[in-house]
Scaffold this motif. Sequence first.
Motif, PDB file in Angstrom:
ATOM      1  N   ASP A 285      10.362   3.392 -28.659  1.00 47.10           N
ATOM      2  CA  ASP A 285       9.669   4.479 -28.975  1.00 47.10           C
ATOM      3  C   ASP A 285       9.981   5.594 -27.930  1.00 47.10           C
ATOM      4  O   ASP A 285       9.915   6.855 -28.506  1.00 47.10           O
ATOM      5  CB  ASP A 285       8.115   4.073 -29.174  1.00 47.10           C
ATOM      6  CG  ASP A 285       7.113   5.230 -29.687  1.00 47.10           C
ATOM      7  OD1 ASP A 285       7.202   5.118 -30.944  1.00 47.10           O
ATOM      8  OD2 ASP A 285       6.267   6.046 -29.243  1.00 47.10           O
TER       9      ASP A 285
ATOM     10  N   SER B 165      11.284   9.401 -28.647  1.00 51.81           N
ATOM     11  CA  SER B 165      10.505  10.523 -28.399  1.00 51.81           C
ATOM     12  C   SER B 165      11.197  11.556 -27.587  1.00 51.81           C
ATOM     13  O   SER B 165      11.139  12.590 -27.605  1.00 51.81           O
ATOM     14  CB  SER B 165       9.075  10.066 -27.805  1.00 51.81           C
ATOM     15  OG  SER B 165       8.301   9.595 -28.722  1.00 51.81           O
ATOM     16  N   LYS B 166      12.047  10.933 -26.530  1.00 49.36           N
ATOM     17  CA  LYS B 166      12.603  11.896 -25.561  1.00 49.36           C
ATOM     18  C   LYS B 166      13.760  12.484 -26.339  1.00 49.36           C
ATOM     19  O   LYS B 166      14.100  13.924 -26.088  1.00 49.36           O
ATOM     20  CB  LYS B 166      13.205  10.992 -24.341  1.00 49.36           C
ATOM     21  CG  LYS B 166      11.925  10.443 -23.395  1.00 49.36           C
ATOM     22  CD  LYS B 166      12.534   9.654 -22.494  1.00 49.36           C
ATOM     23  CE  LYS B 166      13.582  10.191 -21.507  1.00 49.36           C
ATOM     24  NZ  LYS B 166      13.899   9.106 -20.415  1.00 49.36           N
TER      25      LYS B 166
ATOM     26  N   HIS C 180      13.802  13.379 -29.585  1.00 49.52           N
ATOM     27  CA  HIS C 180      13.208  14.265 -30.504  1.00 49.52           C
ATOM     28  C   HIS C 180      12.939  15.520 -29.528  1.00 49.52           C
ATOM     29  O   HIS C 180      13.104  16.632 -30.055  1.00 49.52           O
ATOM     30  CB  HIS C 180      12.009  13.410 -31.014  1.00 49.52           C
ATOM     31  CG  HIS C 180      11.507  14.508 -32.347  1.00 49.52           C
ATOM     32  ND1 HIS C 180      11.991  14.722 -33.502  1.00 49.52           N
ATOM     33  CD2 HIS C 180      10.229  15.159 -32.337  1.00 49.52           C
ATOM     34  CE1 HIS C 180      11.252  15.589 -33.966  1.00 49.52           C
ATOM     35  NE2 HIS C 180      10.070  15.861 -33.288  1.00 49.52           N
TER      36      HIS C 180
ATOM     37  N   LEU D  81       6.769  10.721 -20.196  1.00 50.78           N
ATOM     38  CA  LEU D  81       7.293   9.473 -21.023  1.00 50.78           C
ATOM     39  C   LEU D  81       7.703   8.559 -19.975  1.00 50.78           C
ATOM     40  O   LEU D  81       7.516   7.217 -20.195  1.00 50.78           O
ATOM     41  CB  LEU D  81       8.271   9.745 -22.076  1.00 50.78           C
ATOM     42  CG  LEU D  81       7.631  10.650 -23.375  1.00 50.78           C
ATOM     43  CD1 LEU D  81       8.717  10.868 -24.284  1.00 50.78           C
ATOM     44  CD2 LEU D  81       6.844   9.687 -24.010  1.00 50.78           C
TER      45      LEU D  81
ATOM     46  N   HIS E  14       3.031   4.042 -31.228  1.00 54.17           N
ATOM     47  CA  HIS E  14       3.337   5.562 -31.438  1.00 54.17           C
ATOM     48  C   HIS E  14       2.122   6.486 -30.782  1.00 54.17           C
ATOM     49  O   HIS E  14       2.141   7.250 -29.858  1.00 54.17           O
ATOM     50  CB  HIS E  14       3.539   5.886 -32.553  1.00 54.17           C
ATOM     51  CG  HIS E  14       4.500   5.091 -33.482  1.00 54.17           C
ATOM     52  ND1 HIS E  14       5.654   4.474 -32.949  1.00 54.17           N
ATOM     53  CD2 HIS E  14       4.315   4.417 -34.672  1.00 54.17           C
ATOM     54  CE1 HIS E  14       6.117   3.632 -33.720  1.00 54.17           C
ATOM     55  NE2 HIS E  14       5.260   3.236 -34.735  1.00 54.17           N
TER      56      HIS E  14
ATOM     57  N   GLU F 170       1.441   8.523 -27.415  1.00 52.75           N
ATOM     58  CA  GLU F 170       1.673   9.949 -27.636  1.00 52.75           C
ATOM     59  C   GLU F 170      -0.005  10.351 -27.038  1.00 52.75           C
ATOM     60  O   GLU F 170      -0.289  11.405 -26.209  1.00 52.75           O
ATOM     61  CB  GLU F 170       1.272  10.369 -28.971  1.00 52.75           C
ATOM     62  CG  GLU F 170       1.350  11.885 -29.121  1.00 52.75           C
ATOM     63  CD  GLU F 170       1.656  12.105 -30.829  1.00 52.75           C
ATOM     64  OE1 GLU F 170       1.080  13.210 -31.116  1.00 52.75           O
ATOM     65  OE2 GLU F 170       2.392  11.575 -31.604  1.00 52.75           O
TER      66      GLU F 170
ATOM     67  N   LEU G  26       4.749  17.068 -29.234  1.00 51.65           N
ATOM     68  CA  LEU G  26       5.968  16.174 -29.283  1.00 51.65           C
ATOM     69  C   LEU G  26       6.299  15.935 -30.789  1.00 51.65           C
ATOM     70  O   LEU G  26       7.098  15.532 -31.327  1.00 51.65           O
ATOM     71  CB  LEU G  26       5.484  14.972 -28.579  1.00 51.65           C
ATOM     72  CG  LEU G  26       6.656  13.732 -28.688  1.00 51.65           C
ATOM     73  CD1 LEU G  26       7.835  14.006 -28.462  1.00 51.65           C
ATOM     74  CD2 LEU G  26       6.189  12.615 -28.086  1.00 51.65           C
ATOM     75  N   HIS G  27       4.940  15.616 -31.734  1.00 47.93           N
ATOM     76  CA  HIS G  27       5.155  15.299 -33.037  1.00 47.93           C
ATOM     77  C   HIS G  27       5.518  16.354 -33.778  1.00 47.93           C
ATOM     78  O   HIS G  27       5.653  15.974 -35.142  1.00 47.93           O
ATOM     79  CB  HIS G  27       3.604  14.612 -33.423  1.00 47.93           C
ATOM     80  CG  HIS G  27       4.048  13.499 -34.358  1.00 47.93           C
ATOM     81  ND1 HIS G  27       4.455  12.366 -34.448  1.00 47.93           N
ATOM     82  CD2 HIS G  27       3.290  13.315 -35.546  1.00 47.93           C
ATOM     83  CE1 HIS G  27       4.485  11.576 -35.136  1.00 47.93           C
ATOM     84  NE2 HIS G  27       3.720  12.061 -36.052  1.00 47.93           N
TER      85      HIS G  27
ATOM     86  N   ARG H 270       4.962   9.360 -38.408  1.00 50.23           N
ATOM     87  CA  ARG H 270       4.988   7.935 -38.006  1.00 50.23           C
ATOM     88  C   ARG H 270       6.113   7.105 -38.925  1.00 50.23           C
ATOM     89  O   ARG H 270       6.562   6.259 -38.448  1.00 50.23           O
ATOM     90  CB  ARG H 270       3.622   7.507 -38.092  1.00 50.23           C
ATOM     91  CG  ARG H 270       3.060   7.668 -36.613  1.00 50.23           C
ATOM     92  CD  ARG H 270       1.572   6.860 -36.547  1.00 50.23           C
ATOM     93  NE  ARG H 270       0.901   7.195 -37.746  1.00 50.23           N
ATOM     94  CZ  ARG H 270      -0.223   6.542 -37.870  1.00 50.23           C
ATOM     95  NH1 ARG H 270      -0.678   5.291 -36.854  1.00 50.23           N
ATOM     96  NH2 ARG H 270      -1.302   6.536 -38.722  1.00 50.23           N
TER      97      ARG H 270
ATOM     98  N   GLN I 233       9.444   7.804 -37.606  1.00 47.38           N
ATOM     99  CA  GLN I 233       9.049   7.287 -36.219  1.00 47.38           C
ATOM    100  C   GLN I 233       9.342   5.930 -36.167  1.00 47.38           C
ATOM    101  O   GLN I 233      10.066   5.235 -35.239  1.00 47.38           O
ATOM    102  CB  GLN I 233       7.895   7.650 -35.589  1.00 47.38           C
ATOM    103  CG  GLN I 233       7.876   7.621 -34.026  1.00 47.38           C
ATOM    104  CD  GLN I 233       6.562   8.198 -33.280  1.00 47.38           C
ATOM    105  OE1 GLN I 233       5.979   8.646 -34.012  1.00 47.38           O
ATOM    106  NE2 GLN I 233       6.303   7.747 -31.965  1.00 47.38           N
TER     107      GLN I 233
END
Length: 475
Positions: free
Chosen positions: A33, A37-38, A40, A62, A84, A88, A102-103, A108, A111
């Motif tokens: 995850d 995220s990194k 993204h 993160l 997630h 977050e 970030l989102h 999700r 994700q």
Amino acid sequence: MALWGGRFEGGVATSTQEFGASLPVDKHLYKQDIAGSKAHAGMLAKQGIISDSDAQAIAEGLDQIEAQIDAGDFVFDINDEDIHMAIESELTRRIGEAGKRLHTGRSRNDQVATDTRLAVKALTKDLMEANLNLRHVLVEAAEANKKAILPGMTHLQHAQPVLFSHHLLAYYWMFTRDYKRIVAAFEAADASPLGAAALAGTTYPLDRVASAHAMGFKQIIPNSLDAVSDRDFLLDLHFACSTMAMHLSRLAEEIVLWSSSEFGFITLSDSFSTGSSIMPQKKNPDFAELIRGKTGRVYGNLVQLLVTCKGLPLAYNKDLQEDKEGALDSAHTLAQCLSVMSGMISTMTVNADAMRAACKVGHLAATDVADYLAKRGMPFREAHAVVGHLVLECDKRGCQLDDLPLEVFKEASPLFGADITSALDIDAIVAARTTQGGTAPTAVAEQMRLVRASYTADEAYLEGLPYIVPMGQGA
């Protein structure tokens, strides 16, 4: 309040919150995850959707969270529902508004699909390593016992003699096919769904290829609906695990038989045996039995996911929350079974004398005696009948074929000569099977060349894989 709580006036009941939470399972995917995220966030910054400073703050935050989870110091809250939200929420608490950005451009749905695919890549890599180790152990055992001969069986009845090395290599090839199935599951998972968002894509100018490559994916999934709803790659993993578990179970069954008093072909190491609480003399092959037993568990996980997916409309459905626990369990179970089997094979003692003694029972030379007649002009079906009569005579006398006097052979057929004794010799019988894939020492030596080539190729494939986000240990 939940991250999706803006639509709701009331909160979810505690009991339903616990029922709906996937955090107890998917927290094990925290590294996947965070990696997603990194990637993204970095892509969002390059596309000008968020600022570089926000992306940097997100990456640093993160990294801190990952280190804390690795250390086992992170406190998970069931109210976060899943990994997630847990990450977050904590990120936003630490870095503020940047964490909320970030989102942007993701859901999700894409994700969780991303995390799961990254996890399957990690799990399959670990299984490839464990599979190669067992195959190496099987080859070593075959090399160390080149001269041992045991009764080959059909219907669990003595049939024809074979080299023990030949028997072990049969399992080597089974596990080689299993390796290719694991590779197929890896390659099926090696496509990024990130950027598909909830189901229809997004209005933000995302660079899906850039984020995919940043996570180590080979390509992207071309259809957003398929991206968030597909779990075929998990089914590929389950099937590969189930087939390999079946092969392990077959080998475990033979180990149980071979180590019994009735067979005595092998003696298991004390490290891979247990005793009895009441019978002091017992030495039980419990771990082979347990491998055999765990096969049903792996099968069950395959069936569970097949049933879960069979009636799902496009695109994402909450049912798919049930996709990860079985996969994690099967991969973990299988990795343990492979490790234990490797230990059993590498430490067992092969009792070659007991194997050879067993070859004297069951008329293992019968086919060769029939071939002896067929090579002298008798149709094989007639030769089969003649030898069947000789076996019946042996049963009446309570002896084996090589105990019969030459006169008895000559009475059965004038084609028999004094050289029939060569057709009754166990070593000669084995040595005569020189066809490709046969059990003769020369054929097994050639097979061993193929074995080494296949092992080298599969090892090279594993070593050539790019960096893969590993499964976390701190969750």
